[in-house]
Write an enzyme that holds these catalytic residues in place. Structure first.
Site, PDB file in Angstrom:
ATOM      1  N   GLN A   1       0.794  -1.246   0.031  1.00  0.00           N
ATOM      2  CA  GLN A   1       0.033  -0.011  -0.072  1.00  0.00           C
ATOM      3  C   GLN A   1       0.986   1.222  -0.062  1.00  0.00           C
ATOM      4  OE1 GLN A   1      -3.223  -0.501  -0.502  1.00  0.00           O
ATOM      5  NE2 GLN A   1      -3.989   1.457  -0.217  1.00  0.00           N
TER       6      GLN A   1
ATOM      7  N   GLU B   1       2.062 -25.470   7.330  1.00  0.00           N
ATOM      8  CA  GLU B   1       2.389 -25.877   8.707  1.00  0.00           C
ATOM      9  C   GLU B   1       1.145 -25.609   9.617  1.00  0.00           C
ATOM     10  OE1 GLU B   1       5.204 -27.181   9.508  1.00  0.00           O
ATOM     11  OE2 GLU B   1       6.126 -26.853   7.974  1.00  0.00           O
TER      12      GLU B   1
END
Length: 402
Positions: free
Chosen positions: A358, A385
């Protein structure tokens, strides 16, 4: 509370901080600085000449970097010293993981592979022949491995959802089934495969097997995803594996699986922190130099707050990860600590990368910089994971259980 001791500690304060405040041991600071210099002076200059989405270096350039890493003692650092590795504890592994992730392909190929690829730690639970053929040769000859757990039936509950089956036939097991989302299966030399040998739906019926990649009956299919480093579908059609290649006891493989997953989550968390910290460095430098509306972008409060929030969250994530690693080095059960570190680090890194994109605007999503690649890759890190929701479930269960 011992107020006398407290007052003594206060009197030791220097510039507002106790002289005995927590800090990394000197040897770990030296390790961090060594890896940091190696990344800056050796790895990144080579990587900068490669295509934006590459996930491997040309063999000759990789070998040259690996030779330099070995000369510095930076080779297969989590593997035991007696087998040719660096023998680092979990906290030291975390330090290296954060620094090694600070390159374009670092989210999934730390240091572009220059520090070697450690065999899965569970191979050191095997017998001497298994350690020699698969573990030691992984260190000395660079043999690569995949670990096959997840299936279409459910990757977040492997104990009960694994359907790939292994049936004993004399001195062999015959494996049938399909694994999904398996990293490196297309280029690996061997793999650790978790298959069901017991009753369906029970966690105590899983067995671990060492399987050579060129065994007849194994086929792989690349699965395209939003990162450039694609995982694979791995199918087993009457694949025969010698009993000698069983890792551990029959029906006791899930304990091996858990041991590997829990400890792997801690360096995993450190790696995403490293990527996000480097992204924040890029965004901060951009904000300092970018002119907008008669002032620098860094002068805008909205940008200042994004940078401040990112730094605060990354420091918190790092300390949580250090704590998990420290407890692991002390031999404590770190299942909860590892879940906390993985959950908070991956979600923090995702927020930080989003803010950095951004701040840079159009440049943030261009392939002139690594931010858009990291944005895609860190999105997957919240799933790999164990997804965030599963870790929250695990944590809530532990807390409510008291």
């Amino acid at each position: 509370m011992d107020f006398a001791l407290y007052n003594e500690r206060v009197s030791e304060m220097d510039d507002g901080f106790p002289t005995g405040a927590w800090e990394l041991p000197e040897e770990l600071v030296m390790l961090r600085d060594t890896v940091r210099r190696f990344m800056s002076e050796e790895v990144r200059p080579v990587e900068e000449r490669q295509p934006h989405d590459c996930y491997s270096l040309p063999p000759d350039q990789l070998q040259a970097l690996q030779a330099k890493a070995q000369a510095l003692g930076l080779w297969c650092l989590s593997s035991p010293t007696e087998y040719g590795g660096g023998g680092l504890g979990l906290l030291a592994q975390v330090i290296v993981a954060e620094e090694a992730a600070k390159c374009r392909m670092g989210a999934y190929v730390p240091a572009c592979g220059a520090l070697g690829i450690d065999p899965p730690s569970v191979i050191w639970l095997g017998n001497d022949e298994q350690k020699q053929k698969y573990g030691i040769e992984g260190i000395t000859k660079g043999k690569k491995c995949f670990v096959a757990i997840s299936e279409a039936s459910g990757g977040s509950d492997p104990a009960r959802k694994i359907q790939t089956r292994a049936v004993r036939d004399g001195e062999e097991y015959v494996i049938n089934g399909t694994k999904l989302w398996i990293t490196a299966a297309g280029t690996a030399d061997w793999g650790i495969v978790f298959a069901r040998t017991g009753e369906p739906g029970k966690g105590d019926g899983i067995t671990a097997f060492i399987v050579d990649r060129d065994t007849p009956g194994i086929t792989t299919r690349e699965i395209g995803v939003i990162r450039s480093y694609s995982p694979y579908e791995v199918s087993f059609d009457n694949v025969r594996v010698p009993v000698a290649n069983r890792l551990g006891d029959e029906n006791k493989g899930f304990a091996i699986c858990q041991k590997w997953l829990v400890h792997a989550r801690v360096p995993y968390a450190a790696g995403v922190i490293g990527v996000a910290q480097d992204a924040l460095r890029i965004a901060t430098e951009w904000a300092r130099e970018r002119d907008v509306h008669k002032s620098k972008l860094a002068d805008k409060q909205a940008v200042q707050w994004m940078i401040a929030d990112s730094e605060v969250e990354l420091r918190a994530a790092r300390l949580l990860t250090y704590q998990a690693a420290w407890n692991g080095d002390l031999g404590r059960d770190i299942k909860t600590d590892a879940s906390i570190a993985k959950l908070y680090a991956t979600e923090t890194a995702g927020r930080v990368i989003d803010r950095c994109v951004q701040i840079l605007g159009a440049m943030g999503v261009s392939k002139e910089l690594p931010l858009e690649r990291w944005y895609r890759e860190l999105r997957i890190k919240r799933i790999g994971e164990g997804p965030s929701e599963v870790h929250r479930m695990v944590l809530a269960r532990e807390i409510l259980r008291g």
